[in-house]
Design a protein around this motif. Structure first.
Motif, mmCIF file in Angstrom:
data_model
loop_
_atom_site.group_PDB
_atom_site.id
_atom_site.type_symbol
_atom_site.label_atom_id
_atom_site.label_comp_id
_atom_site.label_asym_id
_atom_site.label_seq_id
_atom_site.Cartn_x
_atom_site.Cartn_y
_atom_site.Cartn_z
ATOM 1 N N LYS A 311 1.095 8.186 -4.917
ATOM 2 C CA LYS A 311 0.171 8.996 -5.712
ATOM 3 C C LYS A 311 -0.521 8.139 -6.769
ATOM 4 O O LYS A 311 -1.715 8.311 -7.049
ATOM 5 C CB LYS A 311 0.936 10.142 -6.381
ATOM 6 C CG LYS A 311 0.030 11.224 -6.972
ATOM 7 C CD LYS A 311 0.838 12.329 -7.630
ATOM 8 C CE LYS A 311 1.600 13.146 -6.622
ATOM 9 N NZ LYS A 311 2.275 14.313 -7.245
ATOM 10 N N GLU A 312 0.212 7.209 -7.352
ATOM 11 C CA GLU A 312 -0.376 6.315 -8.351
ATOM 12 C C GLU A 312 -1.423 5.390 -7.736
ATOM 13 O O GLU A 312 -2.280 4.858 -8.440
ATOM 14 C CB GLU A 312 0.725 5.481 -9.013
ATOM 15 C CG GLU A 312 1.675 6.269 -9.896
ATOM 16 C CD GLU A 312 1.018 6.745 -11.184
ATOM 17 O OE1 GLU A 312 -0.116 6.302 -11.489
ATOM 18 O OE2 GLU A 312 1.630 7.577 -11.888
ATOM 19 N N ASP A 314 -3.471 6.509 -5.592
ATOM 20 C CA ASP A 314 -4.463 7.487 -5.150
ATOM 21 C C ASP A 314 -4.349 7.775 -3.655
ATOM 22 O O ASP A 314 -5.336 8.155 -3.014
ATOM 23 C CB ASP A 314 -5.883 7.022 -5.497
ATOM 24 C CG ASP A 314 -6.848 8.202 -5.649
ATOM 25 O OD1 ASP A 314 -6.374 9.304 -6.011
ATOM 26 O OD2 ASP A 314 -8.044 8.035 -5.374
ATOM 27 N N LYS A 316 -2.921 10.336 -2.146
ATOM 28 C CA LYS A 316 -2.322 11.648 -2.368
ATOM 29 C C LYS A 316 -1.904 12.336 -1.074
ATOM 30 O O LYS A 316 -0.904 13.053 -1.031
ATOM 31 C CB LYS A 316 -3.294 12.529 -3.154
ATOM 32 C CG LYS A 316 -3.557 12.004 -4.562
ATOM 33 C CD LYS A 316 -4.516 12.876 -5.328
ATOM 34 C CE LYS A 316 -4.770 12.300 -6.730
ATOM 35 N NZ LYS A 316 -5.746 13.099 -7.498
#
Length: 624
Positions: A311-312, A314, A316
């Motif tokens: 998630k960090e 991107d 997702k």
């Protein structure tokens, strides 16, 4: 017809009165018949063997039809003058179940080193005849000095042990036993310096031993200690390098009896990368751990933080897929539950959970030989519940049988620890089936009236009180820890005295903490105090209840606390780290069971930083 009607009414009233009387007796003594899960009753009113007179014990020991005649014989042998029981009459199963009581009767049994004085242990060290015996004597003396608070003597003994093993190794470099003793002494000496915050001296010892032993034997423990010290010195690059060396060493030598596992090192390495925002490296490291570990809980933790690392970056969609898989693959675990929170979703109501009926439930324990089954059942009937707990793994081979025996003990004897332990080892699908079939045994709610009274008085949810009770004592009111915490909610006598005075509880002596009514009051008041001090933040409450408020205050000062999930992973005590997660898990399942048909949110009070007292109070009122 009219007469029959009145007769039936009278019978019904008499039955009701008798039922109420039986319930009152059960509540007051805990010894009345209990209802089992299969609808039958179990007689728990039998006289305990502990309460039997010598004449009765001797009589029972000679009764061939009495399943516990062997236990009665042991007790009579121990307590009754001029009576001797022939231990050859005991079966192998009895010898294993009653082993501790049998050992107590052995006059030649050696005194435990923990009961010897420092002077006696010094004499043992002086008289040690061979290196192995001397090593053992050194370690026993060192441990005794430490427990006695003799710091300087403890440090000197540790140094003497190191110097002795180093000298002996220099004389016998080709002997593996000498190398291993030197290696172990190095660990003890360096860890002692490390604990004293003398990193330079500790590192010097480790480097010197590495020079002498590297290539001869595993030195993974040395790399591990160097890595931990580098972490504390915030030299994270050096720490990761040492952990990589430890992992390589383990692959090469496959050492036994390490103080850590490969999973542990891989996790620490991954966590360092994660905390230093090296998202790509962290994601790969977490993925490697998830792929290599055989522990489901470790796999879930690695997968959760792999998703966060994605998630960090991107990524997702990839992160969401991992979290969704986690919610189904780890139905019962903390990370499977918190994955719902991360996804912003409620957990489905338990009534909506579908499962295949595959688990081989056997309420009658038909797989047990009659002799073993009779002993086990009578141990429960005669309130020999500690021995019944001990018997579970002895008489049940294989996890499925152990679950069935543990369910029987929980149902008929209200002892839950064997069930909790065996349940945790089940695969995901079986956990779901056993939980949904027996929720009242996986998440028991004993002493319901007393808990409700204290929930009302303290404005705490019953689910929180039960969550603490489940983890602290497994609902055994006679539990006592090494730290002298006692009873259902594991209250320490010193704290009990303070709370009793503050809240006017009828507490006089430590043994009163074995009384559920007293213990639940004091434990609930302590829990209430912590909720107030921590402004309703339940992660902090659980950490303070387990490790103490002073330890928590220190962690909050030195660790980043704006992300509670990360704060939990940074708690330095593994016991407290695990404890906080289990309390959150317990609370959620108590909520789900009490609201069987309702979807549930993960308890936000565990994760939100700014939980107000008003919000907590409102949440409590809603649940209660």
């Amino acid at each position: 017809m009219r007469f029959n009607k009145y007769l039936y009414s009278l019978i019904a009233l008499l039955f009701l009165a008798q039922s109420c009387q039986s319930q009152a007796l059960k509540n007051s003594t805990g010894a009345a018949d209990a209802k089992s899960a299969d609808g039958s009753t179990v007689d728990t009113s039998s006289t305990s063997l502990i309460e039997m007179s010598c004449d009765k014990l001797i009589e029972k020991s000679k009764d061939a039809s009495f399943a516990l005649k062997g236990l009665a014989g042991i007790r009579a042998h121990k307590n009754c003058k001029n009576f001797r029981y022939d231990m050859k009459e005991l079966s192998d199963i009895e010898k294993r179940i009653y082993s501790e009581e049998i050992e107590e009767l052995d006059p030649t049994r050696p005194v435990s080193p923990g009961k010897l004085s420092v002077a006696e242990l010094k004499l043992n060290l002086k008289n040690a005849k061979d290196p192995s015996e001397k090593m053992k004597a050194f370690k026993q003396l060192r441990a005794r000095q430490k427990s006695a608070g003799q710091r300087n003597d403890y440090l000197k003994t540790t140094a003497d042990l190191f110097n002795w093993t180093k000298t002996e190794f220099a004389k016998n470099k080709k002997d593996a036993d000498y190398a291993l003793r030197f290696y172990e002494a190095t660990q003890l000496f360096s860890r002692t310096y490390w604990t004293e915050n003398r990193h330079t001296q500790a590192d010097k010892i480790l480097v010197d031993t590495l020079r002498l032993l590297k290539g001869m034997t595993s030195v993974a423990e040395i790399y591990y200690i160097q890595g931990r010290m580098a972490e504390e010195d915030r030299n994270f690059e050096n720490a990761v390098a040492n952990y990589d060396l430890a992992l390589e060493d383990i692959k090469k030598f496959n050492p036994k009896n390490l103080s850590f596992t490969s999973d542990r090192i891989q996790w620490i390495k991954s966590w360092i990368l994660y905390k230093n925002s090296k998202w790509t490296e962290a994601e790969k490291s977490f993925a490697a751990l998830a792929a290599s570990t055989v522990e489901p809980s470790e796999r879930s933790r690695a997968t959760f933080y792999q998703a966060r690392s994605l998630k960090e970056q991107d990524k997702k969609e990839e992160a969401t897929k991992l979290l969704e898989k986690l919610t189904t693959d780890d139905f019962f675990g903390y990370y499977g539950l918190v994955a719902h929170f991360e996804l912003g979703r409620k957990l489905p109501a338990l009534s909506k959970i579908k499962f295949e009926k595959k688990f081989p439930f056997d309420n009658a324990l038909t797989f047990l030989p009659l002799h073993e089954k009779s002993i086990f059942q009578e141990l429960i009937n005669y309130q020999e519940l500690d021995l019944a707990e001990k018997a579970v793994p002895i008489i049940s081979k294989g996890l499925e049988k152990q679950i069935n025996v543990s369910l029987y003990l929980a149902d008929k004897g209200s002892r839950f620890l064997p069930l909790f332990a065996s349940f945790s080892k089940l695969p995901n699908d079986s956990k779901i089936e056993v939980l949904l079939k027996h929720p009242q045994l996986i998440f028991p709610q004993p002493h319901v009236d007393q808990v409700k009274v204290m929930a009302d008085k303290t404005q705490l949810p019953s689910s929180l009180i039960y969550s603490i009770m489940k983890q602290e004592s497994a609902f055994n009111p006679r539990t006592r820890s090494h730290a002298d915490a006692m009873g259902l909610m594991q209250v320490i006598p010193r704290l009990a005295k303070h709370l009793a005075k503050k809240y006017s509880v009828g507490y006089v002596k430590p043994e009163d903490l074995y009384n559920p009514q007293v213990n639940i009051q004091l434990g609930s008041y302590e829990l209430m105090d912590q909720v107030k001090k921590q402004s309703g933040q339940l992660t902090h409450v659980a950490a303070a209840y387990n490790a103490g408020p002073n330890a928590l205050a220190g962690w909050l000062k030195t660790r980043k606390a704006n992300d509670t999930l990360e704060f939990i992973e940074d708690i330095p005590y593994e016991e407290t780290r695990t404890y906080v997660k289990i309390i959150a898990r317990n609370k959620l399942f108590y909520q789900r069971i009490s609201s069987w048909d309702e979807d549930q949110l993960f308890p936000s009070e565990f994760l939100n930083i700014n939980v107000t007292k008003q919000n907590t109070s409102e949440a409590v009122k809603t649940e209660n």
